[in-house]
Structure formats: structure tokens, C-alpha cells
Write a protein that holds these residues in place. Structure first.
Motif, short mmCIF file in Angstrom:
data_model
loop_
_atom_site.label_atom_id
_atom_site.label_comp_id
_atom_site.label_asym_id
_atom_site.label_seq_id
_atom_site.Cartn_x
_atom_site.Cartn_y
_atom_site.Cartn_z
N VAL A 135 0.80 -0.84 0.26
CA VAL A 135 -0.03 -0.03 0.02
C VAL A 135 0.51 1.64 -0.21
CG1 VAL A 135 -1.97 -0.91 1.26
CG2 VAL A 135 -0.49 0.43 2.24
N THR A 138 0.77 3.77 -3.05
CA THR A 138 -0.39 4.55 -3.63
C THR A 138 -1.26 5.12 -2.68
OG1 THR A 138 -1.48 2.25 -2.13
CG2 THR A 138 -1.05 2.40 -4.67
N ASP A 155 3.90 -1.76 -8.87
CA ASP A 155 2.32 -1.80 -9.54
C ASP A 155 1.99 -1.63 -11.08
OD1 ASP A 155 1.59 -3.08 -7.20
OD2 ASP A 155 0.73 -0.86 -6.76
N ASP A 175 -1.46 -5.32 -3.00
CA ASP A 175 -1.25 -4.33 -2.56
C ASP A 175 -0.82 -4.84 -1.10
OD1 ASP A 175 -0.09 -3.08 -4.66
OD2 ASP A 175 -1.35 -1.49 -4.94
N GLY A 177 -0.94 -4.60 2.79
CA GLY A 177 -0.69 -3.78 3.84
C GLY A 177 0.15 -4.19 5.34
N THR A 231 -3.83 -6.44 -9.10
CA THR A 231 -3.65 -5.57 -8.38
C THR A 231 -4.67 -5.66 -6.80
OG1 THR A 231 -1.89 -4.24 -9.65
CG2 THR A 231 -2.43 -3.65 -7.19
N ARG A 233 -6.11 -4.59 -3.21
CA ARG A 233 -5.70 -4.32 -2.23
C ARG A 233 -5.68 -5.76 -1.10
NH1 ARG A 233 -6.96 2.01 -2.83
NH2 ARG A 233 -5.87 2.50 -4.50
N HIS A 235 -5.43 -5.47 2.40
CA HIS A 235 -4.93 -4.32 3.67
C HIS A 235 -5.84 -3.75 5.16
CE1 HIS A 235 -8.17 -2.03 1.50
NE2 HIS A 235 -7.05 -1.06 0.52
N GLY A 238 -7.81 -0.81 4.51
CA GLY A 238 -7.06 0.97 4.12
C GLY A 238 -6.86 1.54 5.85
#
Length: 254
Positions: A135, A138, A155, A175, A177, A231, A233, A235, A238
Motif C-alpha cells: 500500500v 499508493t 504495480d 498491495d 498492508g 492489483t 489490495r 489491507h 485501508g
């Protein structure tokens, strides 16, 4: 109950697969019945086959991939997990340190992917490459600026390679976290601090390494046969926007 992802018998290379997130990834592929080869500069017991390799070195990477193919006849999956960076201000870090960080987190995965792709393109079944990104690629990455920039590049590299190497080879990325590992204290401090950091995540905790492994295994598996250039995520939802803690418009005690 374990879900069968169709990876039994697959030959899988996990770079940096001997500790932390990489160890969790290796464990998941082993549980799926894959033959897992890990590589790192130092060996740690994982239950997988280990080959020593510095993934930044072209000769060592070439020998690594050639050795796997010689021993097992093929290479079905590569998980480019090796990476990382120390915490240091961008203003204080030397150009040499920045160069090493970009080399490890961007150029090394490209190097490993190139050698793997050369093998996979010759295989009737092709292959799958999963990049372990972050992460940090990004969002702002203070203290690890070069690392974040390298992961942003990873990425983009994932999307480009997915186009260049299709249809034989699928290329995807995770991605990732914050993850609880044996080195969490180096990033967050005491156990109380680790717990507090976990509470900043919408799901209320840090990820476990095996949870990253499950996502990597899915992307590598036949279940994701039409997924390439993606990709994902991973995480925990977030980060809660910081302004929400400062605003009082919707607070009951305001």
C-alpha cells in the motif's frame, strides 16, 4: 476446511520465503500440495526446499531458475516476495541507500520475472507470477520514500508485463498492508503499540502472514485463470481518514 485451489504438484518459487510474509506464503502453498522452493541469502527452516540466492544478482537468479527447472522439469508459479526497507528520512538517506532499495523492491522482481517468464513461455501450461507489492505504493510513504516509489513502479510493472507476456503467463500483484510478523516490533515498537496500530485498521487488527499467502495462492491458481494485470489490495480496509478523528460535526459528545 481447506479449499482446494488446484495447486497440488505445482512447482512454486517464493523469493524471500523463509520468514515474515514470505514464510506465510510458503506455508499456504505447501498446504495446497505444491512443491515450494524458497530462496534468500540466509536459510531458515520452513519445510520447503531452500536455495541460496541474492535476487539482485543476475548470475545467481539465472542459476536459481535453471536449477529449479533442471531438478523439477518446470516452474509453474513465482511469488516475488523479497523486499523491504529501513526507516530513514529521504533527506538523510544516501543516494547509495536509495539505489539499493529500488534495486531490491523493483529491479530484482523484474529480473526474477524475466528468467521465470523465459521458462514459462516454453511450457504448454504457461505460468503465473505474483508480485508482492505494498500500500506504500499508493499513498504517501514518509520514512520509506524510495520503497514506496519502488512499489508504485512494481504495480505499473505488473500491468505492463501482463500485457507483454500474455497469453502464456499471467502477472498479478498484491498491495499488502500492515502484517504481524516476528519483526513487527521493529516497525511499531512494543506489543501494546502493535495492538494500537492494528486498531487503526478498519478490520481492527494487522494481517497474519498466511492471509497474504491465501491471496497469493488464489491469484496463482486455476481459479484466477482469467485474472491478469490486476492489483489486489490486501489491507483490511485501508486506513481511516485522519480528519475524521479531528472533526466534531457528527460526534455525540460535541
Amino acid at each position: 476446511m481447506k479449499t482446494d485451489l488446484g495447486l497440488a504438484g505445482a512447482v512454486v518459487l517464493v523469493t524471500g520465503g523463509v520468514r515474515g510474509v514470505g514464510k506465510g506464503i510458503s506455508a499456504v502453498f505447501l498446504a495446497q500440495g505444491a512443491h515450494v522452493v524458497t530462496c534468500a541469502r540466509r536459510e531458515t527452516a520452513t519445510g520447503a526446499e531452500f536455495l541460496r540466492c541474492d535476487v539482485r544478482d543476475e548470475e545467481q537468479v539465472s542459476a536459481l531458475v535453471a536449477g529449479i527447472v533442471s531438478r523439477h522439469g518446470r516452474l509453474d508459479v513465482v511469488v516475488n516476495n523479497a523486499g523491504g526497507a529501513p526507516y530513514v528520512s529521504a533527506a538523510e538517506a544516501s543516494p547509495q541507500l536509495h539505489e539499493k532499495i529500488v534495486q531490491l523492491n523493483l529491479l530484482a522482481p523484474l529480473l526474477v520475472a524475466q528468467h521465470a517468464n523465459a521458462v514459462m513461455q516454453r511450457q504448454e501450461s504457461g505460468g503465473s507470477i505474483v508480485m508482492i507489492s505494498s500500500v506504500s505504493g499508493t499513498r504517501p510513504s514518509p520514512g520509506t520514500a524510495a520503497y514506496g516509489a519502488a512499489k508504485a513502479g512494481l504495480d505499473n510493472l505488473t500491468a505492463s508485463l501482463a500485457v507483454e507476456w500474455a497469453p502464456k503467463v499471467r502477472v498479478n500483484a498484491l498491495d499488502v498492508g500492515m502484517v504481524r510478523t516476528e519483526q513487527s516490533h521493529l516497525h511499531y515498537g512494543s506489543e501494546a503499540a502493535v495492538e494500537a496500530v492494528g486498531k487503526t485498521v478498519p478490520l481492527g487488527r494487522l494481517a497474519e502472514p498466511e492471509e497474504i499467502g491465501h491471496c497469493a495462492a488464489f491469484l496463482a491458481s486455476p481459479l484466477a485463470s482469467y485474472v491478469s494485470g490486476a492489483t489486489l489490495r490486501v489491507h483490511g480496509g485501508g486506513e481511516v481518514p485522519a480528519f475524521l478523528a479531528a472533526a466534531d460535526v457528527n460526534r455525540e459528545d460535541a
